[in-house]
Design an enzyme around this catalytic site. Structure first.
Site, mmCIF file in Angstrom:
data_model
loop_
_atom_site.group_PDB
_atom_site.id
_atom_site.type_symbol
_atom_site.label_atom_id
_atom_site.label_comp_id
_atom_site.label_asym_id
_atom_site.label_seq_id
_atom_site.Cartn_x
_atom_site.Cartn_y
_atom_site.Cartn_z
ATOM 1 N N HIS A 86 0.827 -1.216 0.000
ATOM 2 C CA HIS A 86 0.000 0.000 0.000
ATOM 3 C C HIS A 86 0.863 1.268 0.000
ATOM 4 O O HIS A 86 0.515 2.273 0.613
ATOM 5 C CB HIS A 86 -0.941 0.030 1.219
ATOM 6 C CG HIS A 86 -1.930 -1.092 1.254
ATOM 7 N ND1 HIS A 86 -3.190 -0.996 0.704
ATOM 8 C CD2 HIS A 86 -1.853 -2.347 1.766
ATOM 9 C CE1 HIS A 86 -3.845 -2.136 0.888
ATOM 10 N NE2 HIS A 86 -3.048 -2.980 1.522
ATOM 11 N N ASN A 159 -10.211 -2.799 2.478
ATOM 12 C CA ASN A 159 -9.906 -2.841 1.044
ATOM 13 C C ASN A 159 -11.194 -2.624 0.254
ATOM 14 O O ASN A 159 -12.282 -2.603 0.837
ATOM 15 C CB ASN A 159 -9.330 -4.209 0.661
ATOM 16 C CG ASN A 159 -7.848 -4.343 0.991
ATOM 17 O OD1 ASN A 159 -7.144 -3.351 1.177
ATOM 18 N ND2 ASN A 159 -7.372 -5.574 1.049
HETATM 19 FE FE1 HDE Z 1 -2.493 -4.708 5.549
HETATM 20 N N1 HDE Z 1 -0.662 -3.948 5.988
HETATM 21 N N2 HDE Z 1 -1.876 -6.555 6.142
HETATM 22 N N3 HDE Z 1 -4.256 -5.564 4.951
HETATM 23 N N4 HDE Z 1 -3.111 -2.958 4.916
HETATM 24 C C1 HDE Z 1 -0.288 -2.671 5.828
HETATM 25 O O1 HDE Z 1 0.886 -1.409 7.438
HETATM 26 C C2 HDE Z 1 -0.766 -6.793 6.863
HETATM 27 C C3 HDE Z 1 -4.617 -6.869 5.069
HETATM 28 C C4 HDE Z 1 -4.370 -2.624 4.464
HETATM 29 O O2 HDE Z 1 -3.147 3.587 3.942
HETATM 30 C C5 HDE Z 1 1.052 -2.377 6.430
HETATM 31 O O3 HDE Z 1 1.444 0.754 7.893
HETATM 32 C C6 HDE Z 1 -0.718 -8.166 7.263
HETATM 33 C C7 HDE Z 1 -6.024 -7.041 4.830
HETATM 34 C C8 HDE Z 1 -4.411 -1.238 4.067
HETATM 35 O O4 HDE Z 1 -1.478 3.400 5.362
HETATM 36 C C9 HDE Z 1 1.455 -3.726 7.050
HETATM 37 C C10 HDE Z 1 -1.847 -8.744 6.734
HETATM 38 C C11 HDE Z 1 -6.495 -5.783 4.561
HETATM 39 C C12 HDE Z 1 -3.128 -0.744 4.306
HETATM 40 C C13 HDE Z 1 0.281 -4.599 6.711
HETATM 41 C C14 HDE Z 1 -2.567 -7.723 6.040
HETATM 42 C C15 HDE Z 1 -5.376 -4.884 4.632
HETATM 43 C C16 HDE Z 1 -2.347 -1.833 4.838
HETATM 44 C C17 HDE Z 1 2.045 -1.738 5.478
HETATM 45 C C18 HDE Z 1 -2.301 -10.192 6.827
HETATM 46 C C19 HDE Z 1 -7.934 -5.390 4.215
HETATM 47 C C20 HDE Z 1 -2.631 0.650 4.032
HETATM 48 C C21 HDE Z 1 2.282 -0.338 5.974
HETATM 49 C C22 HDE Z 1 -2.232 -10.765 8.133
HETATM 50 C C23 HDE Z 1 -8.853 -5.632 5.311
HETATM 51 C C24 HDE Z 1 -2.933 1.584 5.159
HETATM 52 C C25 HDE Z 1 1.510 -0.228 7.175
HETATM 53 C C26 HDE Z 1 -2.480 2.976 4.797
HETATM 54 C C27 HDE Z 1 -1.008 -1.718 5.229
HETATM 55 C C28 HDE Z 1 0.211 -5.872 7.130
HETATM 56 C C29 HDE Z 1 -3.753 -7.985 5.319
HETATM 57 C C30 HDE Z 1 -5.528 -3.480 4.374
HETATM 58 C C31 HDE Z 1 2.765 -4.314 6.583
HETATM 59 C C32 HDE Z 1 0.379 -8.816 8.070
HETATM 60 C C33 HDE Z 1 -6.826 -8.343 4.915
HETATM 61 C C34 HDE Z 1 -5.608 -0.489 3.499
HETATM 62 O O5 HDE Z 1 1.588 -3.626 8.430
#
Ligand code: HDE
Length: 698
Positions: A86, A159
């Site tokens: 993202h 999402n």
């Molecule tokens: Fe994320 N995700 N994600 N994700 N995610 C990040 O956090 C992560 C997941 C989502 O505009 C990171 O600060 C793991 C689902 C958005 O700043 C990180 C898993 C959904 C954004 C991270 C998921 C999301 C992130 C990267 C599985 C939809 C951007 C930078 C266990 C419900 C937020 C940060 C923004 C960002 C980890 C799965 C949505 C790496 C480990 C499911 C919208 O922490």
């Protein structure tokens, strides 16, 4: 930066001021006003911001030049590590206003105080590309909302797709590594169409449902203003007695959902790398504030037990036909950030940020996320005090006994930095209004690494999604799979994916195999649970649910010398009456002199403003201009692309020559008489039936 010609000669007499801006030497100042003195970060006034301090006019630069070193050092550190996923995003401020209380289920004030406006900061993103990648790849869109509630920050980090690729957080680094650019060659950027992604998918059948969504037009949004948003996981709502009800959160765009077609998305990447952020910016600047309704699916543990799937498996959705959506409030984004870095880049969302009255579920993907975000933000934002950055700080009072650390901004007073304590009357204490967790029973099964059996069905909801689509959307999914797999160079990976598709829908597998030129249909892998047929869910479509409206859309008017001023004026007025924007395109940005002698300035030059950036186009040309532009590739492409992207085209008599040069046939969306009413009717939608005549879809 100022340059010095060689050989260097002292340009000033010894002892004369070294700055080209000595006292009274003011440069022409377009901004006017009175300017504060430029200083270093220590507040020291700077006399010369043009030249570094050198041993002599042609000599080496001196280490002593603290002004130069401070400026360069700051510059060197102007980038922080980008988000690992993202990374590319854009955001806006706004508010959420609750219309219907969930007081029966929760104590959270943000969900119970009707009429209260809670400030929000909402960031949209793509997932796979780096911060400098383009806005319109085929990709999932992040939809993250920070609610600055009176009880602390609540982050709904979702999402634009209601399910996810994987079931367990353990697989997140794998799926992300596989989709990002391949590690040895560092390409492709921001694209899933490559071997490593599809290799992972082929070996991970739980991805199949999300793959159907990713290959659908959901990943090609026309505008961020027209995407849906989903919290994905089930959360819990807790009432005053600690009783729990499950909830799923959904955002519905007030403008309705809209997407592009694939060829259009590809061409948008060339036309405007920043298409989505520019669109959001322009809408907010114009006062056409993007808005979404917040809907909830509320259900009990008992209802959940009856679902033919496990709602704690994040690869599953709850059809709206099973648990209907209740709209409870509206989010409006009405203010563009003042500074991209300070706000959009430094904002830190975290699914663990929830307020009293909301709680987590045992969804194993959510559980892993609760760890990941704070952890990644510690390194992305450089230490444990990033909550003090204005965009991250709660807007309600907050106090605790955490102290010190990198970039501590506050200056805590007093002796007490521990609890319990008795030395200071105003030290913070626990409160009965504080956050409480639901007393969820835990099975006495013992610690184990295991997927529940209830997570074993990987195909039924993929089938549900595919079979719920309109025939146009099904063709788009099949064609997207053919496109992506055609970029995969390893034949056994292509075979394996088509094998999985057999479990989703046999006709889909055949269409894709045919599109790939496979001699025979590959074997299907064993399925741990035979896919079930579920009743179709029309709520999962886009095309049939699009609002036939011009509101929020942009119409391009191609004009040139001697175009009919009256027709342009009437059309423009009619477009604006519908809540849409008209933009003028002309061969020269200075504009064109119309038949009544007026000069109409252009918003875009034809060569740099292809029709992909518009929702519909009108060509209003005098005969001579029409003949001239019929030989102009940019004008011919303008029409040809609009036709290929199923858009409405209005063309007056002079413009017929361009239509002819573009080889455009006639259909309900090509209007050459009644340029306003008939055109506006056609422009409210896309000409879906045109597609099969102009493009081979799988
Ligand atoms: Fe994320 N995700 N994600 N994700 N995610 C990040 O956090 C992560 C997941 C989502 O505009 C990171 O600060 C793991 C689902 C958005 O700043 C990180 C898993 C959904 C954004 C991270 C998921 C999301 C992130 C990267 C599985 C939809 C951007 C930078 C266990 C419900 C937020 C940060 C923004 C960002 C980890 C799965 C949505 C790496 C480990 C499911 C919208 O922490």
């Amino acid at each position: 930066m100022a340059t010095q010609k060689k050989p260097a000669k002292p340009s000033k007499k010894p002892g004369a001021p070294t700055s080209p801006r000595g006292a009274g030497d003011e440069r022409h100042d377009m901004a006017g006003g009175s300017h504060p003195p430029l200083t270093t970060n220590q507040g020291i006034p700077v006399a010369d911001n043009q030249n570094s301090l050198r041993a002599a006019a042609g000599g080496p630069t001196l280490l002593e030049d603290f002004i130069l070193r401070e400026k360069i050092t700051h510059f060197d550190h102007e980038r922080i590590p980008e988000r690992i996923v993202h990374a590319r995003g854009t955001a806006a401020h706004g508010y959420f206003e609750l219309k219907k209380s969930l007081g029966k289920y929760t104590t959270a004030k943000v969900l119970t105080e009707v009429g209260v406006r809670t400030p929000v900061f909402t960031r949209f993103s793509t997932v796979a590309g780096g911060a400098g990648s383009v806005d319109t790849p085929r990709d999932v869109r992040g939809f993250a909302v920070k609610f600055y509630t009176s009880e602390g920050n609540w982050d709904l980090v979702g999402n634009n797709i209601p399910v996810f690729f994987i079931q367990d957080a353990m697989k997140f680094p794998d799926v992300v590594h596989s989709v990002k650019m391949e590690p040895d060659r560092a390409f492709p950027q921001a694209a899933s169409a490559h071997d490593t992604f599809w290799d992972f998918v082929s070996l991970t059948p739980e991805t199949m449902h999300m793959i159907m969504w990713a290959m659908s037009d959901r990943t090609l949004p026309r505008s961020l203003r027209t995407i849906e948003g989903f919290g994905v996981h089930s959360f819990r709502l807790l009432d005053g007695a600690g009783r729990s009800t499950f909830v799923k959160f959904h955002w519905r765009p007030v403008l309705g959902i809209q997407s592009t077609v694939w060829d259009e998305a590809l061409k948008l990447q060339a036309a405007d790398n920043d298409f989505h952020r520019r669109d959001l910016f322009e809408a907010i600047e114009a006062g056409a504030f993007p808005a979404w309704d917040l809907g909830v699916q509320v259900f009990t543990e008992e209802q959940a037990a009856e679902f033919p799937f496990d709602h704690l498996d994040p690869t599953k959705l709850i059809p709206e036909e099973t648990i209907p959506l209740t709209i409870i409030g509206r989010m409006v984004l009405d203010r563009w950030p003042d500074n991209f870095f300070a706000e959009t880049e430094q904002v830190a969302y975290c699914p663990a940020n929830i307020v009293p009255g909301i709680d987590f579920s045992d969804d194993p993907l959510l559980q892993g996320r609760l760890f990941s975000y704070l952890d990644t933000q510690l390194s992305r934002l450089g230490g444990p005090n990033f909550h003090q950055i204005p965009i991250n700080a709660p807007k309600c009072p907050f106090a605790n006994l955490q102290r010190d650390g990198h970039m501590q901004m506050a200056v805590p007073k007093g002796r007490v930095n521990y609890e319990p304590s008795s030395l200071q009357a105003d030290s913070p204490r626990e409160t009965p209004r504080g956050f409480r967790s639901h007393a969820t029973p835990v099975d006495a099964g013992g610690k184990q690494r295991i997927r529940p059996e209830s997570f074993a069905d990987h195909y039924s909801q993929a089938r549900l999604f595919f079979r719920s689509q309109s025939k146009h959307e099904q063709a788009h999914i099949a064609s997207a799979l053919v496109f992506e797999l055609s970029k995969v160079q390893t034949p056994h990976v292509r075979d394996a994916i088509v094998g999985h598709l057999r479990h989703v829908d046999m006709a889909l597998a055949e269409r894709v195999a045919n599109g790939l030129g496979m001699a025979q249909l590959p074997e299907a892998p064993p399925a741990s649970v035979a896919p079930k047929d579920m009743p179709p869910s029309p709520a999962l479509r886009i095309i049939d649910r699009m609002r036939d409206t011009l509101e929020g859309r942009v119409v391009g008017l191609l004009v040139d010398e001697d175009s009919d001023a009256a027709v342009i004026k009437a059309l423009r007025k009619a477009i604006e009456r519908e809540g849409a924007t008209a933009k003028i395109v002309a061969p020269r940005v200075g504009g064109a002199t119309l038949d009544d002698g007026t000069l109409l300035p252009a918003d875009g030059q034809l060569a740099g403003t292809p029709s992909v950036v518009f929702d519909a186009i009108a060509l209003l040309l005098a005969d001579d201009a029409g003949k001239r532009l019929a030989k102009e590739a940019a004008a011919v492409d303008f029409v040809r692309d609009a036709f290929g992207h199923l858009k409405a085209i209005a063309a007056d008599t002079g413009a017929q020559a361009v239509l002819k040069a573009a080889g455009i046939g006639r259909d309900a969306g090509v209007i050459d008489a009644d340029l306003t009413e008939a055109f506006l009717t056609a422009a409210r939608t896309r000409q879906w039936d045109r597609e099969k005549k102009i493009r081979t879809l799988a």
